[in-house]
Design an enzyme around this catalytic site. Structure first.
Site, mmCIF file in Angstrom:
data_model
loop_
_atom_site.group_PDB
_atom_site.id
_atom_site.type_symbol
_atom_site.label_atom_id
_atom_site.label_comp_id
_atom_site.label_asym_id
_atom_site.label_seq_id
_atom_site.Cartn_x
_atom_site.Cartn_y
_atom_site.Cartn_z
ATOM 1 N N GLY A 19 45.059 40.214 27.648
ATOM 2 C CA GLY A 19 43.987 39.453 28.300
ATOM 3 C C GLY A 19 44.968 38.125 28.649
ATOM 4 O O GLY A 19 44.400 37.438 29.332
ATOM 5 N N ASP A 21 46.870 34.889 30.297
ATOM 6 C CA ASP A 21 47.411 34.611 30.781
ATOM 7 C C ASP A 21 47.917 33.422 31.130
ATOM 8 O O ASP A 21 47.645 32.332 30.357
ATOM 9 C CB ASP A 21 46.765 35.072 33.187
ATOM 10 N N TYR A 29 36.723 38.733 26.674
ATOM 11 C CA TYR A 29 35.690 39.691 27.617
ATOM 12 C C TYR A 29 34.290 39.500 28.201
ATOM 13 O O TYR A 29 33.897 39.963 26.931
ATOM 14 C CB TYR A 29 36.815 40.697 28.034
ATOM 15 N N LYS A 212 52.270 45.131 36.761
ATOM 16 C CA LYS A 212 51.991 43.805 37.428
ATOM 17 C C LYS A 212 51.970 43.158 36.086
ATOM 18 O O LYS A 212 51.850 43.503 34.875
ATOM 19 C CB LYS A 212 50.537 43.156 37.302
ATOM 20 N N LYS A 214 52.531 39.243 33.995
ATOM 21 C CA LYS A 214 52.617 36.942 34.383
ATOM 22 C C LYS A 214 52.918 36.853 34.127
ATOM 23 O O LYS A 214 53.982 36.355 33.507
ATOM 24 C CB LYS A 214 50.715 37.233 32.770
ATOM 25 N N ASP A 243 51.747 37.881 38.740
ATOM 26 C CA ASP A 243 50.573 37.143 38.914
ATOM 27 C C ASP A 243 50.565 35.598 38.524
ATOM 28 O O ASP A 243 50.761 35.499 36.794
ATOM 29 C CB ASP A 243 49.699 37.996 38.242
ATOM 30 N N ASN A 245 48.510 33.070 38.277
ATOM 31 C CA ASN A 245 47.117 32.664 38.391
ATOM 32 C C ASN A 245 46.806 31.080 38.016
ATOM 33 O O ASN A 245 45.868 30.257 37.131
ATOM 34 C CB ASN A 245 46.626 32.917 36.451
ATOM 35 N N GLU A 269 50.975 36.884 42.584
ATOM 36 C CA GLU A 269 49.624 36.121 42.664
ATOM 37 C C GLU A 269 49.229 35.374 42.169
ATOM 38 O O GLU A 269 49.641 34.791 41.775
ATOM 39 C CB GLU A 269 48.494 38.456 41.849
ATOM 40 N N GLU A 296 40.569 36.897 42.663
ATOM 41 C CA GLU A 296 40.434 37.249 41.654
ATOM 42 C C GLU A 296 39.488 35.709 41.370
ATOM 43 O O GLU A 296 37.881 35.794 41.113
ATOM 44 C CB GLU A 296 41.326 37.157 40.518
ATOM 45 N N ASP A 319 36.499 40.672 44.586
ATOM 46 C CA ASP A 319 35.750 41.450 42.943
ATOM 47 C C ASP A 319 34.378 40.925 43.320
ATOM 48 O O ASP A 319 33.767 40.592 43.187
ATOM 49 C CB ASP A 319 36.048 40.713 41.881
ATOM 50 N N HIS A 346 40.267 42.843 42.567
ATOM 51 C CA HIS A 346 40.662 42.244 41.109
ATOM 52 C C HIS A 346 39.470 42.984 40.074
ATOM 53 O O HIS A 346 38.447 43.248 41.369
ATOM 54 C CB HIS A 346 40.804 41.210 40.602
ATOM 55 N N GLY A 348 36.797 43.147 37.483
ATOM 56 C CA GLY A 348 36.736 42.143 35.724
ATOM 57 C C GLY A 348 35.724 43.106 35.575
ATOM 58 O O GLY A 348 35.299 42.971 34.080
ATOM 59 N N GLU A 373 43.978 48.179 40.313
ATOM 60 C CA GLU A 373 44.366 47.653 39.191
ATOM 61 C C GLU A 373 43.406 48.539 37.675
ATOM 62 O O GLU A 373 42.018 48.382 37.814
ATOM 63 C CB GLU A 373 43.829 45.903 39.124
#
Length: 409
Positions: A19, A21, A29, A212, A214, A243, A245, A269, A296, A319, A346, A348, A373
Protein backbone atom coordinates in the site's frame (compact mmCIF):
# COMPACT_ATOMS: atom_id res chain seq x y z
CA UNK A 1 -38.36 0.99 5.97
CA UNK A 2 -34.95 1.79 7.48
CA UNK A 3 -35.24 1.07 11.20
CA UNK A 4 -31.70 0.80 12.57
CA UNK A 5 -28.31 2.26 11.81
CA UNK A 6 -24.87 0.90 12.65
CA UNK A 7 -21.65 2.81 12.00
CA UNK A 8 -18.30 1.00 12.36
CA UNK A 9 -14.72 2.25 12.37
CA UNK A 10 -12.91 -0.67 10.69
CA UNK A 11 -9.14 -0.72 10.16
CA UNK A 12 -6.83 -3.28 8.56
CA UNK A 13 -3.05 -3.07 9.05
CA UNK A 14 -1.18 -4.22 5.94
CA UNK A 15 1.85 -6.40 5.33
CA UNK A 16 5.32 -4.88 5.11
CA UNK A 17 5.55 -2.35 2.29
CA UNK A 18 2.04 -3.04 0.98
CA UNK A 19 0.00 0.00 0.00
CA UNK A 20 2.98 2.36 0.18
CA UNK A 21 3.48 5.24 -2.24
CA UNK A 22 5.52 8.42 -2.46
CA UNK A 23 3.28 10.26 0.02
CA UNK A 24 1.64 7.50 2.10
CA UNK A 25 4.51 5.39 3.44
CA UNK A 26 2.69 3.35 6.11
CA UNK A 27 -1.06 3.32 5.37
CA UNK A 28 -3.65 1.46 7.40
CA UNK A 29 -6.44 0.60 4.99
CA UNK A 30 -9.61 1.66 6.79
CA UNK A 31 -13.33 1.93 6.17
CA UNK A 32 -15.97 4.13 7.73
CA UNK A 33 -18.79 1.60 7.40
CA UNK A 34 -22.49 2.44 7.35
CA UNK A 35 -25.11 -0.28 7.80
CA UNK A 36 -28.77 0.51 7.18
CA UNK A 37 -31.08 -2.21 8.54
CA UNK A 38 -34.66 -2.24 7.32
CA UNK A 39 -37.78 -3.70 8.91
CA UNK A 40 -37.41 -6.96 6.98
CA UNK A 41 -33.94 -7.54 8.43
CA UNK A 42 -32.02 -6.73 5.24
CA UNK A 43 -28.81 -4.76 5.81
CA UNK A 44 -27.39 -2.32 3.30
CA UNK A 45 -23.64 -1.84 3.68
CA UNK A 46 -21.60 1.05 2.35
CA UNK A 47 -18.28 2.59 3.22
CA UNK A 48 -15.74 5.31 2.55
CA UNK A 49 -12.01 4.66 2.42
CA UNK A 50 -9.31 6.27 4.57
CA UNK A 51 -5.74 5.43 5.54
CA UNK A 52 -6.32 5.24 9.30
CA UNK A 53 -6.19 8.48 11.25
CA UNK A 54 -9.42 10.43 10.95
CA UNK A 55 -11.54 7.39 10.14
CA UNK A 56 -13.40 7.97 13.41
CA UNK A 57 -14.32 11.49 12.31
CA UNK A 58 -15.79 10.16 9.07
CA UNK A 59 -17.83 7.70 11.13
CA UNK A 60 -19.23 10.48 13.31
CA UNK A 61 -20.27 12.46 10.25
CA UNK A 62 -21.82 9.37 8.67
CA UNK A 63 -23.91 8.88 11.79
CA UNK A 64 -25.28 12.40 11.34
CA UNK A 65 -26.31 11.74 7.74
CA UNK A 66 -27.64 8.23 8.33
CA UNK A 67 -29.91 9.30 11.18
CA UNK A 68 -31.81 11.46 8.70
CA UNK A 69 -32.81 8.39 6.70
CA UNK A 70 -34.53 6.53 9.54
CA UNK A 71 -38.12 5.71 8.76
CA UNK A 72 -37.62 5.99 4.99
CA UNK A 73 -38.59 3.19 2.61
CA UNK A 74 -35.66 2.38 0.34
CA UNK A 75 -37.71 2.30 -2.89
CA UNK A 76 -39.30 5.64 -2.08
CA UNK A 77 -35.90 7.05 -1.08
CA UNK A 78 -34.15 5.99 -4.28
CA UNK A 79 -36.97 7.16 -6.54
CA UNK A 80 -35.73 10.71 -5.96
CA UNK A 81 -32.31 10.16 -4.44
CA UNK A 82 -30.78 13.04 -6.37
CA UNK A 83 -32.88 15.46 -4.31
CA UNK A 84 -31.94 13.63 -1.09
CA UNK A 85 -28.25 13.79 -1.99
CA UNK A 86 -28.55 17.50 -2.73
CA UNK A 87 -30.25 18.18 0.58
CA UNK A 88 -27.75 16.19 2.64
CA UNK A 89 -24.65 17.55 0.90
CA UNK A 90 -25.92 21.10 1.37
CA UNK A 91 -27.04 20.80 5.01
CA UNK A 92 -26.49 24.39 6.05
CA UNK A 93 -24.18 23.79 9.03
CA UNK A 94 -22.28 20.72 7.82
CA UNK A 95 -21.69 22.28 4.40
CA UNK A 96 -19.33 24.83 5.98
CA UNK A 97 -16.89 21.99 6.67
CA UNK A 98 -16.59 21.25 2.94
CA UNK A 99 -18.36 22.09 0.85
CA UNK A 100 -18.57 18.73 -0.90
CA UNK A 101 -15.14 17.54 0.15
CA UNK A 102 -13.16 16.15 3.07
CA UNK A 103 -14.54 14.29 6.06
CA UNK A 104 -18.17 15.20 5.50
CA UNK A 105 -18.20 14.16 1.84
CA UNK A 106 -16.52 10.85 2.66
CA UNK A 107 -19.25 10.32 5.24
CA UNK A 108 -21.92 11.01 2.64
CA UNK A 109 -20.24 8.44 0.38
CA UNK A 110 -20.51 5.82 3.09
CA UNK A 111 -24.22 6.47 3.61
CA UNK A 112 -25.01 6.80 -0.09
CA UNK A 113 -23.28 3.52 -0.89
CA UNK A 114 -25.26 1.78 1.86
CA UNK A 115 -28.47 3.03 0.25
CA UNK A 116 -27.56 1.54 -3.13
CA UNK A 117 -26.56 -1.76 -1.51
CA UNK A 118 -29.84 -1.96 0.40
CA UNK A 119 -31.77 -1.11 -2.76
CA UNK A 120 -30.13 -3.92 -4.74
CA UNK A 121 -30.55 -6.45 -1.91
CA UNK A 122 -34.20 -5.48 -1.50
CA UNK A 123 -34.72 -6.28 -5.17
CA UNK A 124 -32.65 -9.46 -4.86
CA UNK A 125 -30.16 -8.57 -7.61
CA UNK A 126 -26.49 -7.57 -7.88
CA UNK A 127 -26.01 -3.82 -8.10
CA UNK A 128 -24.76 -3.95 -11.70
CA UNK A 129 -28.05 -5.57 -12.77
CA UNK A 130 -30.19 -3.13 -10.81
CA UNK A 131 -28.43 -0.20 -12.47
CA UNK A 132 -28.38 -1.61 -16.00
CA UNK A 133 -32.09 -2.50 -15.80
CA UNK A 134 -33.14 1.00 -14.70
CA UNK A 135 -34.68 3.36 -17.21
CA UNK A 136 -32.66 6.48 -18.07
CA UNK A 137 -35.23 8.56 -16.20
CA UNK A 138 -34.91 6.42 -13.07
CA UNK A 139 -31.11 6.71 -13.16
CA UNK A 140 -31.23 10.48 -13.59
CA UNK A 141 -33.58 10.70 -10.60
CA UNK A 142 -30.77 9.32 -8.40
CA UNK A 143 -28.31 12.05 -9.45
CA UNK A 144 -27.62 15.60 -8.26
CA UNK A 145 -26.72 17.63 -11.35
CA UNK A 146 -26.47 20.97 -9.55
CA UNK A 147 -23.48 23.14 -10.50
CA UNK A 148 -23.21 21.20 -13.76
CA UNK A 149 -25.91 23.04 -15.66
CA UNK A 150 -23.36 24.69 -17.96
CA UNK A 151 -22.23 21.25 -19.14
CA UNK A 152 -24.90 18.68 -18.27
CA UNK A 153 -28.57 19.53 -17.86
CA UNK A 154 -31.13 16.89 -17.00
CA UNK A 155 -32.28 16.77 -20.63
CA UNK A 156 -28.70 16.40 -21.87
CA UNK A 157 -28.04 13.61 -19.37
CA UNK A 158 -31.14 11.76 -20.55
CA UNK A 159 -30.08 12.20 -24.16
CA UNK A 160 -26.63 10.73 -23.40
CA UNK A 161 -28.26 7.55 -22.12
CA UNK A 162 -30.61 7.40 -25.11
CA UNK A 163 -27.77 7.98 -27.57
CA UNK A 164 -25.89 5.05 -26.10
CA UNK A 165 -28.88 2.69 -25.98
CA UNK A 166 -28.03 1.09 -29.34
CA UNK A 167 -25.57 -1.69 -28.70
CA UNK A 168 -26.58 -2.12 -25.06
CA UNK A 169 -27.64 -5.75 -25.54
CA UNK A 170 -24.41 -6.55 -27.36
CA UNK A 171 -22.36 -4.92 -24.61
CA UNK A 172 -23.99 -7.22 -22.06
CA UNK A 173 -21.57 -9.85 -23.33
CA UNK A 174 -19.12 -8.39 -20.80
CA UNK A 175 -21.17 -10.09 -18.05
CA UNK A 176 -20.02 -13.53 -19.15
CA UNK A 177 -16.67 -12.50 -20.67
CA UNK A 178 -15.55 -10.66 -17.53
CA UNK A 179 -13.95 -7.28 -17.05
CA UNK A 180 -10.14 -6.95 -17.38
CA UNK A 181 -8.18 -6.03 -14.25
CA UNK A 182 -4.81 -4.37 -13.83
CA UNK A 183 -2.33 -5.19 -11.08
CA UNK A 184 -1.37 -2.29 -8.79
CA UNK A 185 0.43 -4.46 -6.26
CA UNK A 186 3.52 -5.22 -8.36
CA UNK A 187 5.31 -2.03 -7.42
CA UNK A 188 4.43 -0.43 -4.10
CA UNK A 189 6.83 2.37 -3.28
CA UNK A 190 8.65 0.59 -0.44
CA UNK A 191 9.24 -2.61 -2.42
CA UNK A 192 12.81 -3.39 -3.46
CA UNK A 193 13.81 -3.50 -7.11
CA UNK A 194 14.05 -7.28 -6.84
CA UNK A 195 10.51 -7.56 -5.49
CA UNK A 196 9.21 -5.28 -8.25
CA UNK A 197 10.86 -7.54 -10.84
CA UNK A 198 9.50 -10.68 -9.19
CA UNK A 199 5.99 -9.25 -8.91
CA UNK A 200 6.00 -8.11 -12.53
CA UNK A 201 6.85 -11.62 -13.67
CA UNK A 202 4.12 -13.05 -11.46
CA UNK A 203 1.50 -10.64 -12.83
CA UNK A 204 2.36 -11.61 -16.40
CA UNK A 205 2.13 -15.30 -15.49
CA UNK A 206 -1.27 -14.71 -13.88
CA UNK A 207 -2.63 -13.23 -17.08
CA UNK A 208 -2.68 -9.51 -16.31
CA UNK A 209 -2.37 -7.34 -19.40
CA UNK A 210 -1.67 -4.13 -17.47
CA UNK A 211 0.16 -3.19 -14.27
CA UNK A 212 1.18 -0.11 -12.29
CA UNK A 213 4.35 1.10 -10.56
CA UNK A 214 4.60 3.70 -7.81
CA UNK A 215 7.05 6.51 -8.56
CA UNK A 216 7.89 9.85 -6.93
CA UNK A 217 11.26 9.00 -5.34
CA UNK A 218 13.58 11.76 -4.04
CA UNK A 219 16.03 10.44 -6.63
CA UNK A 220 14.32 10.42 -10.05
CA UNK A 221 16.89 7.91 -11.29
CA UNK A 222 15.27 5.32 -8.98
CA UNK A 223 11.94 5.87 -10.71
CA UNK A 224 13.48 5.63 -14.17
CA UNK A 225 15.37 2.44 -13.27
CA UNK A 226 12.36 0.74 -11.72
CA UNK A 227 10.04 1.72 -14.56
CA UNK A 228 12.40 0.10 -17.04
CA UNK A 229 12.52 -3.03 -14.88
CA UNK A 230 8.74 -3.33 -15.17
CA UNK A 231 8.81 -2.66 -18.90
CA UNK A 232 11.54 -5.26 -19.35
CA UNK A 233 9.57 -7.93 -17.49
CA UNK A 234 6.19 -6.97 -18.94
CA UNK A 235 7.32 -6.76 -22.56
CA UNK A 236 6.04 -4.40 -25.21
CA UNK A 237 2.41 -5.54 -25.37
CA UNK A 238 1.45 -5.02 -21.72
CA UNK A 239 0.28 -1.62 -20.53
CA UNK A 240 2.44 -0.14 -17.77
CA UNK A 241 1.18 2.85 -15.76
CA UNK A 242 3.19 5.09 -13.42
CA UNK A 243 1.71 6.73 -10.30
CA UNK A 244 3.44 9.63 -8.50
CA UNK A 245 0.69 10.17 -5.90
CA UNK A 246 0.95 13.99 -6.11
CA UNK A 247 4.63 14.06 -5.14
CA UNK A 248 6.04 16.50 -7.71
CA UNK A 249 5.81 20.24 -8.17
CA UNK A 250 5.03 21.31 -11.73
CA UNK A 251 8.70 22.08 -12.60
CA UNK A 252 9.71 18.66 -11.25
CA UNK A 253 6.89 16.92 -13.08
CA UNK A 254 7.78 18.56 -16.38
CA UNK A 255 11.35 17.31 -16.12
CA UNK A 256 10.72 13.83 -14.68
CA UNK A 257 7.71 12.94 -16.83
CA UNK A 258 9.68 13.69 -19.98
CA UNK A 259 12.45 11.39 -18.75
CA UNK A 260 9.93 8.64 -17.95
CA UNK A 261 8.48 8.75 -21.45
CA UNK A 262 11.38 6.59 -22.62
CA UNK A 263 9.70 3.48 -21.14
CA UNK A 264 6.38 4.28 -22.89
CA UNK A 265 3.98 4.60 -19.94
CA UNK A 266 0.32 4.09 -20.75
CA UNK A 267 -0.39 6.95 -18.36
CA UNK A 268 1.27 8.98 -15.62
CA UNK A 269 -1.01 9.28 -12.62
CA UNK A 270 -1.41 12.09 -10.08
CA UNK A 271 1.80 13.89 -11.05
CA UNK A 272 1.19 16.97 -8.89
CA UNK A 273 -1.30 18.54 -6.46
CA UNK A 274 -4.84 17.37 -7.31
CA UNK A 275 -6.35 20.85 -6.89
CA UNK A 276 -3.96 22.41 -9.42
CA UNK A 277 -5.96 21.98 -12.60
CA UNK A 278 -3.91 24.43 -14.64
CA UNK A 279 -0.65 22.69 -13.70
CA UNK A 280 -2.11 19.45 -15.05
CA UNK A 281 -3.12 21.25 -18.23
CA UNK A 282 0.41 22.62 -18.69
CA UNK A 283 1.91 19.18 -18.08
CA UNK A 284 -0.59 17.36 -20.31
CA UNK A 285 0.28 19.67 -23.20
CA UNK A 286 4.02 19.30 -22.58
CA UNK A 287 4.16 15.49 -22.56
CA UNK A 288 1.54 14.67 -25.20
CA UNK A 289 0.82 12.08 -26.51
CA UNK A 290 1.55 10.51 -23.08
CA UNK A 291 -1.64 10.97 -21.06
CA UNK A 292 -2.31 11.92 -17.47
CA UNK A 293 -4.69 10.04 -15.17
CA UNK A 294 -6.24 11.52 -12.04
CA UNK A 295 -9.17 11.35 -9.68
CA UNK A 296 -8.09 9.43 -6.59
CA UNK A 297 -8.03 12.71 -4.64
CA UNK A 298 -10.61 14.70 -6.62
CA UNK A 299 -13.54 15.00 -4.21
CA UNK A 300 -16.52 16.07 -6.30
CA UNK A 301 -18.17 16.39 -9.69
CA UNK A 302 -17.49 20.13 -10.01
CA UNK A 303 -13.70 19.74 -9.95
CA UNK A 304 -13.96 16.81 -12.35
CA UNK A 305 -16.00 19.10 -14.61
CA UNK A 306 -13.15 21.61 -14.62
CA UNK A 307 -10.56 18.94 -15.44
CA UNK A 308 -12.68 17.84 -18.38
CA UNK A 309 -13.33 21.37 -19.56
CA UNK A 310 -9.61 22.16 -19.68
CA UNK A 311 -8.58 18.88 -21.32
CA UNK A 312 -6.19 18.16 -18.47
CA UNK A 313 -6.73 14.42 -18.12
CA UNK A 314 -6.71 11.50 -20.52
CA UNK A 315 -8.18 9.10 -17.96
CA UNK A 316 -10.56 9.84 -15.07
CA UNK A 317 -10.17 7.75 -11.91
CA UNK A 318 -13.28 8.75 -10.00
CA UNK A 319 -13.68 6.63 -6.87
CA UNK A 320 -17.12 5.96 -5.37
CA UNK A 321 -15.65 5.74 -1.86
CA UNK A 322 -13.98 9.17 -2.26
CA UNK A 323 -16.65 11.29 -4.03
CA UNK A 324 -20.19 11.26 -2.66
CA UNK A 325 -20.79 7.59 -3.43
CA UNK A 326 -22.43 5.74 -6.32
CA UNK A 327 -24.68 8.69 -7.19
CA UNK A 328 -21.83 11.13 -7.78
CA UNK A 329 -19.73 8.43 -9.46
CA UNK A 330 -22.45 7.98 -12.09
CA UNK A 331 -22.71 11.75 -12.51
CA UNK A 332 -18.97 12.03 -13.20
CA UNK A 333 -19.16 9.05 -15.57
CA UNK A 334 -21.86 10.87 -17.54
CA UNK A 335 -19.66 13.96 -17.81
CA UNK A 336 -16.80 11.78 -19.03
CA UNK A 337 -19.03 10.12 -21.60
CA UNK A 338 -19.91 13.54 -22.98
CA UNK A 339 -16.19 14.28 -23.36
CA UNK A 340 -15.30 10.74 -24.52
CA UNK A 341 -12.76 10.38 -21.72
CA UNK A 342 -12.32 6.84 -20.29
CA UNK A 343 -13.31 6.14 -16.69
CA UNK A 344 -10.86 3.83 -14.92
CA UNK A 345 -11.76 4.02 -11.20
CA UNK A 346 -9.31 4.17 -8.36
CA UNK A 347 -10.41 1.34 -6.06
CA UNK A 348 -10.38 2.43 -2.44
CA UNK A 349 -13.00 -0.31 -2.12
CA UNK A 350 -10.47 -2.91 -3.42
CA UNK A 351 -12.69 -3.30 -6.48
CA UNK A 352 -15.68 -4.68 -4.60
CA UNK A 353 -18.15 -1.92 -5.46
CA UNK A 354 -16.45 -0.71 -8.63
CA UNK A 355 -16.69 -4.08 -10.35
CA UNK A 356 -20.43 -3.34 -10.51
CA UNK A 357 -20.03 0.27 -11.59
CA UNK A 358 -17.67 -0.37 -14.52
CA UNK A 359 -20.16 -2.92 -15.87
CA UNK A 360 -22.88 -0.29 -15.68
CA UNK A 361 -20.62 2.30 -17.33
CA UNK A 362 -19.92 -0.05 -20.21
CA UNK A 363 -23.36 -1.56 -20.71
CA UNK A 364 -25.60 1.46 -20.16
CA UNK A 365 -23.31 4.36 -21.13
CA UNK A 366 -21.08 2.80 -23.75
CA UNK A 367 -17.83 3.47 -21.92
CA UNK A 368 -14.94 1.36 -23.17
CA UNK A 369 -14.36 -1.79 -21.08
CA UNK A 370 -10.73 -0.85 -20.60
CA UNK A 371 -9.74 -2.33 -17.23
CA UNK A 372 -10.24 -1.93 -13.48
CA UNK A 373 -7.59 -1.64 -10.80
CA UNK A 374 -7.03 -4.77 -8.71
CA UNK A 375 -5.65 -4.63 -5.14
CA UNK A 376 -5.95 -7.97 -3.31
CA UNK A 377 -4.85 -7.04 0.20
CA UNK A 378 -8.27 -7.08 1.91
CA UNK A 379 -9.95 -9.95 0.05
CA UNK A 380 -10.11 -12.19 3.11
CA UNK A 381 -12.21 -9.61 4.96
CA UNK A 382 -15.14 -9.55 2.49
CA UNK A 383 -18.09 -11.93 2.55
CA UNK A 384 -18.04 -12.03 -1.26
CA UNK A 385 -14.54 -10.99 -2.34
CA UNK A 386 -13.94 -9.84 -5.88
CA UNK A 387 -12.78 -12.74 -8.02
CA UNK A 388 -9.98 -12.41 -10.58
CA UNK A 389 -9.08 -15.26 -12.91
CA UNK A 390 -6.39 -14.94 -15.60
CA UNK A 391 -6.35 -11.20 -15.02
CA UNK A 392 -10.12 -10.82 -15.46
CA UNK A 393 -12.81 -9.85 -12.93
CA UNK A 394 -15.56 -12.47 -12.78
CA UNK A 395 -19.01 -10.90 -12.63
CA UNK A 396 -20.57 -11.02 -9.13
CA UNK A 397 -24.01 -12.59 -8.98
CA UNK A 398 -24.92 -12.17 -5.30
CA UNK A 399 -27.53 -9.50 -4.44
CA UNK A 400 -26.06 -6.14 -3.46
CA UNK A 401 -22.81 -4.29 -4.10
CA UNK A 402 -20.32 -6.86 -2.71
CA UNK A 403 -19.43 -4.56 0.19
CA UNK A 404 -20.40 -6.77 3.16
CA UNK A 405 -17.45 -7.28 5.52
CA UNK A 406 -16.89 -10.26 7.75
CA UNK A 407 -17.06 -9.57 11.50
CA UNK A 408 -13.65 -8.78 12.94
CA UNK A 409 -12.33 -11.51 15.23
Amino acid sequence: MIQKIQINDTRFPLGKGAGSDAIHRDPIYSYAVTQLIDDSGITGTGFAFTLGEGNDMVCRAAQFYAEQLKGRDIEELMSDFGAVFNRLSNEQQFRWLGPHKGVIHLALASVTNACYDLWAKKRGVPLWKLLTDLSPEAIINTLDLSYLEDELSRDQALQLFKDNYPGKETRKGIISAGYPGYDTSIGWFNYSDEKVRENSRRAVAEGFTAMKLKVGSPDPERDIRRSHIVREEAGNDIKVMLDANQQWSLPQALKICKALQSMRPYWIEEPTHPDDILAHKTLADAIAPTKLALGEHVPNRIIFKNYLQTGSAGFIQVDAVRVGGVSEFITVSLLCRKYNIPVVPHVGDMGQLHQHLVLFNHISMGHEALFLEHIPHLQKHFVHPAKIESGVYKTPMEPGSSCDLKPLK
